[in-house]
Design a protein around this motif. Structure first.
Motif, PDB file in Angstrom:
ATOM      1  N   VAL A 173       0.837  -1.192   0.000  1.00 25.87           N
ATOM      2  CA  VAL A 173       0.000   0.000   0.000  1.00 25.87           C
ATOM      3  C   VAL A 173       0.879   1.251   0.000  1.00 25.87           C
ATOM      4  CG1 VAL A 173      -1.821   1.276   1.195  1.00 25.87           C
ATOM      5  CG2 VAL A 173      -1.886  -1.223   1.129  1.00 25.87           C
ATOM      6  N   ILE A 174       0.625   2.121  -0.981  1.00 20.00           N
ATOM      7  CA  ILE A 174       1.382   3.365  -1.151  1.00 20.00           C
ATOM      8  C   ILE A 174       0.670   4.539  -0.491  1.00 20.00           C
ATOM      9  CG2 ILE A 174       2.244   5.031  -2.852  1.00 20.00           C
ATOM     10  CD1 ILE A 174       2.485   2.628  -4.791  1.00 20.00           C
ATOM     11  N   SER A 175      -0.654   4.614  -0.683  1.00 18.05           N
ATOM     12  CA  SER A 175      -1.405   5.724  -0.103  1.00 18.05           C
ATOM     13  C   SER A 175      -2.832   5.290   0.187  1.00 18.05           C
ATOM     14  CB  SER A 175      -1.394   6.943  -1.040  1.00 18.05           C
ATOM     15  OG  SER A 175      -2.082   6.650  -2.237  1.00 18.05           O
ATOM     16  N   GLY A 176      -3.478   6.054   1.074  1.00 17.51           N
ATOM     17  CA  GLY A 176      -4.860   5.776   1.421  1.00 17.51           C
ATOM     18  C   GLY A 176      -5.007   4.538   2.286  1.00 17.51           C
ATOM     19  N   GLN A 177      -6.146   3.882   2.148  1.00 23.87           N
ATOM     20  CA  GLN A 177      -6.432   2.657   2.900  1.00 23.87           C
ATOM     21  C   GLN A 177      -7.144   1.675   1.990  1.00 23.87           C
ATOM     22  OE1 GLN A 177      -8.113   2.956   6.891  1.00 23.87           O
ATOM     23  NE2 GLN A 177      -9.451   1.219   6.454  1.00 23.87           N
ATOM     24  N   ILE A 178      -6.755   0.430   2.070  1.00 21.07           N
ATOM     25  CA  ILE A 178      -7.426  -0.644   1.338  1.00 21.07           C
ATOM     26  C   ILE A 178      -7.851  -1.680   2.363  1.00 21.07           C
ATOM     27  CG2 ILE A 178      -7.206  -2.452  -0.406  1.00 21.07           C
ATOM     28  CD1 ILE A 178      -5.074  -0.696  -1.779  1.00 21.07           C
ATOM     29  N   ASP A 179      -9.152  -1.953   2.405  1.00 18.24           N
ATOM     30  CA  ASP A 179      -9.685  -2.958   3.316  1.00 18.24           C
ATOM     31  C   ASP A 179      -9.781  -4.281   2.577  1.00 18.24           C
ATOM     32  OD1 ASP A 179      -9.977  -0.983   5.269  1.00 18.24           O
ATOM     33  OD2 ASP A 179     -11.974  -0.453   4.531  1.00 18.24           O
ATOM     34  N   VAL A 180      -9.323  -5.347   3.235  1.00 17.66           N
ATOM     35  CA  VAL A 180      -9.332  -6.679   2.631  1.00 17.66           C
ATOM     36  C   VAL A 180     -10.029  -7.633   3.585  1.00 17.66           C
ATOM     37  CG1 VAL A 180      -7.955  -8.547   1.654  1.00 17.66           C
ATOM     38  CG2 VAL A 180      -7.118  -6.191   1.516  1.00 17.66           C
ATOM     39  N   GLY A 214     -12.741 -14.569   8.032  1.00 22.71           N
ATOM     40  CA  GLY A 214     -13.775 -13.600   8.358  1.00 22.71           C
ATOM     41  C   GLY A 214     -13.213 -12.283   8.880  1.00 22.71           C
ATOM     42  N   VAL A 215     -11.886 -12.140   8.887  1.00 25.49           N
ATOM     43  CA  VAL A 215     -11.233 -10.937   9.401  1.00 25.49           C
ATOM     44  C   VAL A 215     -11.060  -9.923   8.264  1.00 25.49           C
ATOM     45  CG1 VAL A 215      -9.103 -10.014  10.407  1.00 25.49           C
ATOM     46  CG2 VAL A 215     -10.011 -12.215  11.195  1.00 25.49           C
ATOM     47  N   THR A 216     -11.409  -8.648   8.559  1.00 27.88           N
ATOM     48  CA  THR A 216     -11.141  -7.563   7.627  1.00 27.88           C
ATOM     49  C   THR A 216      -9.875  -6.864   8.074  1.00 27.88           C
ATOM     50  OG1 THR A 216     -13.477  -7.244   7.105  1.00 27.88           O
ATOM     51  CG2 THR A 216     -11.993  -5.410   6.627  1.00 27.88           C
ATOM     52  N   HIS A 217      -8.900  -6.795   7.172  1.00 27.72           N
ATOM     53  CA  HIS A 217      -7.626  -6.130   7.428  1.00 27.72           C
ATOM     54  C   HIS A 217      -7.682  -4.735   6.817  1.00 27.72           C
ATOM     55  CE1 HIS A 217      -5.845  -9.931   8.739  1.00 27.72           C
ATOM     56  NE2 HIS A 217      -6.557 -10.466   7.764  1.00 27.72           N
ATOM     57  N   HIS A 218      -7.296  -3.723   7.592  1.00 26.76           N
ATOM     58  CA  HIS A 218      -7.285  -2.339   7.135  1.00 26.76           C
ATOM     59  C   HIS A 218      -5.837  -1.978   6.803  1.00 26.76           C
ATOM     60  CE1 HIS A 218     -11.405  -2.134   8.521  1.00 26.76           C
ATOM     61  NE2 HIS A 218     -10.988  -2.649   9.674  1.00 26.76           N
ATOM     62  N   LEU A 219      -5.490  -2.049   5.525  1.00 28.30           N
ATOM     63  CA  LEU A 219      -4.118  -1.823   5.081  1.00 28.30           C
ATOM     64  C   LEU A 219      -3.890  -0.339   4.819  1.00 28.30           C
ATOM     65  CD1 LEU A 219      -3.861  -4.781   2.541  1.00 28.30           C
ATOM     66  CD2 LEU A 219      -3.329  -4.773   4.996  1.00 28.30           C
ATOM     67  N   VAL A 220      -2.775   0.180   5.333  1.00 30.20           N
ATOM     68  CA  VAL A 220      -2.410   1.585   5.186  1.00 30.20           C
ATOM     69  C   VAL A 220      -1.006   1.657   4.594  1.00 30.20           C
ATOM     70  CG1 VAL A 220      -3.932   2.347   7.053  1.00 30.20           C
ATOM     71  CG2 VAL A 220      -1.569   1.692   7.568  1.00 30.20           C
ATOM     72  N   GLN A 232     -12.295  -9.914  -0.378  1.00 27.77           N
ATOM     73  CA  GLN A 232     -13.093  -8.824  -0.921  1.00 27.77           C
ATOM     74  C   GLN A 232     -12.353  -7.528  -0.621  1.00 27.77           C
ATOM     75  OE1 GLN A 232     -17.293  -8.769   0.019  1.00 27.77           O
ATOM     76  NE2 GLN A 232     -17.319 -11.002   0.232  1.00 27.77           N
ATOM     77  N   PHE A 233     -12.092  -6.735  -1.664  1.00 30.10           N
ATOM     78  CA  PHE A 233     -11.417  -5.456  -1.529  1.00 30.10           C
ATOM     79  C   PHE A 233     -12.454  -4.343  -1.439  1.00 30.10           C
ATOM     80  CE2 PHE A 233      -8.259  -8.004  -3.836  1.00 30.10           C
ATOM     81  CZ  PHE A 233      -7.141  -7.789  -3.043  1.00 30.10           C
ATOM     82  N   SER A 234     -12.196  -3.376  -0.546  1.00 30.07           N
ATOM     83  CA  SER A 234     -13.045  -2.194  -0.440  1.00 30.07           C
ATOM     84  C   SER A 234     -12.239  -1.082   0.214  1.00 30.07           C
ATOM     85  CB  SER A 234     -14.306  -2.489   0.390  1.00 30.07           C
ATOM     86  OG  SER A 234     -13.952  -2.823   1.726  1.00 30.07           O
ATOM     87  N   THR A 235     -12.832   0.104   0.302  1.00 31.01           N
ATOM     88  CA  THR A 235     -12.223   1.226   1.017  1.00 31.01           C
ATOM     89  C   THR A 235     -13.319   2.196   1.403  1.00 31.01           C
ATOM     90  OG1 THR A 235     -10.489   2.915   0.976  1.00 31.01           O
ATOM     91  CG2 THR A 235     -11.727   2.601  -1.058  1.00 31.01           C
ATOM     92  N   LYS A 236     -13.064   2.982   2.444  1.00 29.96           N
ATOM     93  CA  LYS A 236     -14.009   4.023   2.852  1.00 29.96           C
ATOM     94  C   LYS A 236     -13.642   5.354   2.220  1.00 29.96           C
ATOM     95  CE  LYS A 236     -15.250   1.708   7.047  1.00 29.96           C
ATOM     96  NZ  LYS A 236     -15.014   1.513   8.438  1.00 29.96           N
ATOM     97  N   SER A 237     -12.513   5.415   1.514  1.00 31.13           N
ATOM     98  CA  SER A 237     -12.076   6.658   0.870  1.00 31.13           C
ATOM     99  C   SER A 237     -11.408   6.318  -0.461  1.00 31.13           C
ATOM    100  CB  SER A 237     -11.133   7.429   1.787  1.00 31.13           C
ATOM    101  OG  SER A 237     -10.033   6.608   2.166  1.00 31.13           O
ATOM    102  N   THR A 238     -10.079   6.224  -0.472  1.00 34.80           N
ATOM    103  CA  THR A 238      -9.317   5.818  -1.655  1.00 34.80           C
ATOM    104  C   THR A 238      -8.128   4.990  -1.196  1.00 34.80           C
ATOM    105  OG1 THR A 238      -7.853   7.742  -1.612  1.00 34.80           O
ATOM    106  CG2 THR A 238      -9.867   7.935  -2.926  1.00 34.80           C
TER     107      THR A 238
END
Length: 141
Positions: free
Chosen positions: A71-78, A84-90, A104-110
């Motif tokens: 991860v270079i910038s922002g946050q990517i949720d995996v 069943g664990v969601t990892h918040h990658l920064v 499943q990939f998602s984010t609350k911003s970018t």
């Protein structure tokens, strides 16, 4: 120069800012370069590029190859469907995905990540044409 030596490929100015999202999508990949090796019984590939995601729908993926994301910038949720664990990658976080990983990939911003994956190019980075450095010119450091 020895005939056994192979020159580098340098791509100038092919930044992630030049990666457009497909119409109606909030995530995309852009492959930069792929290397095919014959060092094993069967050829293998190493492809690298960028992954971009913005707030919106989640993207499920069931891996048929290995991949790593940095991860270079922002946050990517995996969401790891195995646990069943969601990892918040920064920025600064690595994630390793193995064959048969289901996420499943998602984010609350970018989010923006650099990736390397063991498959050939399938989504070439847009705007790379004409950005390869002239291999005949000599760089002076």
């Amino acid at each position: 120069m020895s005939s056994d030596l192979v020159p580098l490929t340098i791509i100038k100015g092919a930044s992630h800012e030049f990666i457009p999202f497909p119409a109606g999508e909030n995530a995309t990949v852009a492959d930069f370069h792929s290397i095919r090796t014959n060092t094993t019984d069967s050829p293998s590939y190493l492809t690298s590029g960028f992954y971009k995601i913005e707030k919106g729908k989640a993207y499920p993926l069931h891996y048929s190859c290995e991949e790593t994301k940095y991860v270079i910038s922002g946050q990517i949720d995996v969401l790891d469907e195995a646990t069943g664990v969601t990892h918040h990658l920064v920025p600064g976080d690595f994630a390793f995905f193995y064959v048969n990983s289901k996420v499943q990939f998602s984010t609350k911003s970018t989010g923006l990540a650099f990736y390397a994956v063991t498959r050939p190019v399938k989504a070439a980075h847009p705007n790379l044409a004409g950005r390869e450095e002239d291999v005949k010119s000599k760089s002076k450091l």
